[in-house]
Design a protein around this motif. Structure first.
Motif, mmCIF file in Angstrom:
data_model
loop_
_atom_site.group_PDB
_atom_site.id
_atom_site.type_symbol
_atom_site.label_atom_id
_atom_site.label_comp_id
_atom_site.label_asym_id
_atom_site.label_seq_id
_atom_site.Cartn_x
_atom_site.Cartn_y
_atom_site.Cartn_z
ATOM 1 N N HIS A 39 49.209 40.689 63.547
ATOM 2 C CA HIS A 39 48.736 39.599 64.408
ATOM 3 C C HIS A 39 49.906 39.147 65.278
ATOM 4 O O HIS A 39 50.846 38.531 64.779
ATOM 5 N N PRO A 59 46.286 33.639 64.057
ATOM 6 C CA PRO A 59 44.820 33.785 64.045
ATOM 7 C C PRO A 59 44.136 32.425 64.204
ATOM 8 O O PRO A 59 44.703 31.401 63.837
ATOM 9 N N ALA A 114 51.603 38.795 60.141
ATOM 10 C CA ALA A 114 51.211 37.847 61.195
ATOM 11 C C ALA A 114 52.456 37.109 61.668
ATOM 12 O O ALA A 114 53.279 36.682 60.862
ATOM 13 N N GLU A 160 40.033 40.442 59.931
ATOM 14 C CA GLU A 160 40.879 41.349 60.718
ATOM 15 C C GLU A 160 41.869 42.107 59.830
ATOM 16 O O GLU A 160 42.052 43.314 59.978
ATOM 17 N N ILE A 211 40.235 40.101 69.313
ATOM 18 C CA ILE A 211 39.513 40.202 68.046
ATOM 19 C C ILE A 211 38.189 40.942 68.168
ATOM 20 O O ILE A 211 37.544 41.242 67.181
ATOM 21 N N TYR A 258 41.179 35.815 60.165
ATOM 22 C CA TYR A 258 42.373 36.496 59.648
ATOM 23 C C TYR A 258 41.992 37.447 58.511
ATOM 24 O O TYR A 258 42.423 38.600 58.478
ATOM 25 N N TYR A 290 46.579 42.690 66.906
ATOM 26 C CA TYR A 290 45.662 41.711 67.512
ATOM 27 C C TYR A 290 46.426 40.678 68.337
ATOM 28 O O TYR A 290 47.429 40.126 67.886
#
Length: 729
Positions: free
Chosen positions: A308, A312, A336, A321, A292, A318, A240
């Motif tokens: 990520h 986020p 992330a 996802e 997203i 978060y 993402y």
């Protein structure tokens, strides 16, 4: 007929399952009894069956309100496959043609359709409301119900009007609201807005025990991502990114490195987006790089990692996802990347929003920062955010913080001081203000409230800001304090907090590690990792270089320079493509000198059973190639280096550096037109002869041996470029 037996028969007939998961059976029974129902169930928990099965079993048509066209299409396709005919489920939205809309309405009026999916915008249209009044509606399902709340991560104003529209469709129509992410505040908003105070609440645990959570500082991010994907071949994943531009860049970068990836964002044509989803489901593509918008309509159970690329926007986003990983209960890794720069970007986006929206957005973002920077069990933090208490021992080391033991400190005395300060100051301040008091920072607020006169003011300076941040976060996490999120996140004492003031006891808290968030996400090139130098191989490569240099009658540095050989000793290139990734080795050099070096390294790797690092095969996008191509074209047109530098907006020193890199990588450049104007022929011959017999290409040594009074550094550098170009390429 026995309702329970009927339920199981239909579950088996329509969906092929023998048993219900979690609360599914109770939820469906509640809906079939015509009662309002509120379902909070994490992604992968089986929410859709909760309204699909009762719709198939009830008289009339169930209306399913859903925010995404992709989600509708995906679910309608699934129900049609289960039900065996196309008229059993339809969607009504802006993507349909007039003739398709007519067909949908005919099937509905004939009573063939059990489920009708609509977007909230379509539902609000007067003509649709009038048409729906003609139908027998079994119930209304509001999917993604968190969209109702401004505190939800995906607020949609149209969702606010749903209750009003439902009231206009008929009397006593039962409602089922469903969401995968809802904080206590969002839950209240949903119940209030849909007028469902009588609803039966079914709330599953938000814990996804198979997901591993990790936060990494955002450094060399392209390389980190490619390394991860390369080390996990054949696994499906989603990456993402916050912007469409970054989505395109990352997808291109993955493809350059031999990873099948496709971009997905709202700027692409609907057909392209649909094809991309299909390719991901059919495993023609390993990785989807997306904003997203992706994943809401995807029911792929075996997504093995979710990365990520950027921070986020919210904890709910978060959670939702990351929840797309491991829906089959198998492996799911959630990484992330965090940088202060990303946080600043997000804060900047909020600058121009209305005040109330900005305040909400700031608090939501603060939760993400606290999560990312904290050293406490990630799972405990996520679940606490959703109003669920969790003992971190149950994490089973399934997050980076639990996997690596962290430094602890005795918290009893400091926690007591903190709680007493919250109490004595009337529970009217947030964590930032309390930290300012303990650290002795004079701010507008500490001065206005005369808190600089308190005995606590500056008392915590020696402990450092990090300790107080750690203390405050864990005081909230362990329910000594609660955030009043309706009221700017002010901290209030809880029952547990008051009891602790009365009867303090010994306890330890974890000291947060300060995350190095100096982001490096826009690096031009992926720097090669420094690894231990294989000195044995280096000697073999130097011997080979000497041998080839003798055969070609050139100095060894013309074949390959020392930094290139050293890099070969950390990355072990065994193909021509891999060799080209070594700095100072371009296409020309690889073709002219590469084969014997590749052969030697390959044999060395096999003989010594060396596990080669993946780093090597990471290629960079050709983001500098346009400059290089332009320089080569301008030199071919015999334009002076000063003029090229000026036209490109770079310095003369930079242009020399670029030209040198082009030549050292194996491209022949004819700079005679320029050098002839700078250096007379005799002096050129002298420098050329010097490099012909030199052991090294050092400019300092050349100046010493040729005489600094006779030559400038620039002249030697230009002649070295000419020498390398003519002899090495």
């Amino acid at each position: 007929m026995d309702v329970k037996k009927s339920l199981f028969d239909n579950l088996q007939t329509f969906f092929g399952f023998d048993n219900f998961k979690g609360d599914q059976e109770s939820i469906i029974t509640n809906i079939l009894e015509g009662k309002n129902t509120f379902v909070i169930m994490p992604t992968g928990g089986g929410k859709s069956i909760c309204y699909q099965l009762p719709a198939l079993m009830s008289e009339g048509t169930a209306i399913v309100i859903s925010p995404l066209i992709a989600l509708m299409k995906n679910q309608v396709d699934q129900i049609r496959a289960f039900g065996g005919n196309d008229s059993i489920a339809h969607f009504l939205n802006s993507s349909l043609t007039k003739s398709e809309i007519t067909q949908v309405k005919t099937d509905l009026l004939n009573g063939h359709t059990k489920l009708l999916y609509v977007a909230p915008e379509s539902l609000a249209k007067q003509e649709n409301v009038e048409f729906l009044r003609l139908l027998k509606i079994s119930f209304v399902a509001v999917d993604e119900a968190h969209c109702i709340s401004e505190w939800g991560h995906d607020f949609r104003p149209e969702y606010r009007k749903i209750r009003q529209v439902i009231a206009g469709l008929g009397e006593n129509i039962p409602i089922i609201a469903l969401t995968a992410t809802a904080t206590p505040k969002v839950q209240q908003d949903i119940i209030k807005n849909l007028g469902m105070t009588d609803a039966t609440l079914y709330k599953s645990s938000f814990n996804r025990p198979n997901l591993f959570y990790e936060i990494r500082p955002k450094k060399n991010i392209n390389k980190e991502i490619i390394k991860y994907v390369k080390y996990n071949p054949g696994k499906s994943g989603i990456i993402y990114c916050l912007s469409r531009k970054k989505v395109e860049e990352v997808a291109e970068n993955l493809n350059i490195n031999g990873i099948k990836a496709l971009p997905y964002h709202a700027g692409l044509e609907p057909k392209v987006r649909a094809d991309t989803q299909d390719k991901f489901l059919m495993e023609d593509v390993e990785v989807i790089v997306a904003t997203i918008a992706f994943g809401m309509g995807i029911d792929k159970p075996d997504v093995r990692f979710v990365i990520h690329h950027d921070v986020p926007k919210s904890m709910e986003g978060y959670y939702q996802e990351t929840g797309r990983a491991g829906r089959d209960g198998g492996e799911g890794v959630c990484i992330a990347f965090y940088s202060q720069k990303d946080v600043e970007k997000l804060a900047k986006f909020m600058k121009d929003k209305p005040v109330s929206e900005r305040e909400i957005g700031t608090q939501i973002l603060k939760e993400v920062i606290d999560y990312a920077e904290s050293s406490v069990c990630r799972r405990k933090q996520i679940l606490h955010y959703f109003g669920e208490n969790f003992n971190e021992t149950g994490c089973n080391c399934m997050c980076d913080n639990c996997k690596k033991p962290k430094q602890q400190f005795d918290a009893e005395e400091k926690l007591l001081t903190l709680l007493k300060l919250v109490e004595s100051s009337g529970e009217k301040f947030d964590d930032a203000h309390l930290i300012n008091v303990f650290m002795g920072y004079e701010t507008a607020q500490t001065i206005a409230y005369e808190h600089s006169k308190l005995p606590e003011f500056g008392s915590g300076k020696a402990d450092g800001e990090n300790l107080w941040k750690s203390l405050l976060r864990q005081a909230v996490l362990n329910n000594f304090l609660a955030k009043d999120i309706d009221n700017y996140g002010l901290l209030k004492l809880t029952k547990i907090g008051r009891e602790f003031i009365e009867n303090p006891y010994s306890l330890k808290f974890i000291l947060n590690e300060i995350v190095d968030t100096a982001g490096d996400d826009d690096e031009d090139e992926v720097k090669q990792a420094t690894a231990a130098l294989d000195t044995q191989l280096l000697q073999l490569l130097k011997d080979l270089r000497k041998k080839i240099a003798k055969q070609k009658n050139v100095p060894p540095f013309v074949v390959f320079q020392d930094p290139s050989l050293e890099e070969m000793c950390t990355h072990y290139p065994i193909t021509s493509d891999e060799l080209k990734q070594i700095s100072g080795v371009g296409n020309g050099k690889a073709l002219k000198f590469g084969a014997p070096f590749i052969e030697l390294i390959k044999k060395y790797v096999e003989d010594n059973d060396i596990d080669r690092p993946v780093d090597l095969v990471i290629k960079t996008q050709a983001n500098k190639s346009a400059l290089k191509v332009s320089i080569i074209q301008n030199i071919d047109r015999q334009i002076s280096l000063e003029d090229i530098a000026r036209s490109k907006g770079i310095t003369y020193a930079d242009i020399i550096k670029e030209v040198e890199a082009i030549v050292n990588s194996g491209t022949k450049l004819n700079l005679t037109y320029y050098i002839d104007e700078m250096i007379d022929e005799d002096r050129q011959d002298e420098v050329f002869d010097y490099f012909q017999s030199a052991d090294t290409d050092s400019i300092d040594l050349a100046l010493r041996d040729l005489g600094e009074t006779d030559y400038t550094r620039e002249e030697i550098q230009l002649m070295r470029i000419k020498f390398m170009s003519e002899l090495g390429n």
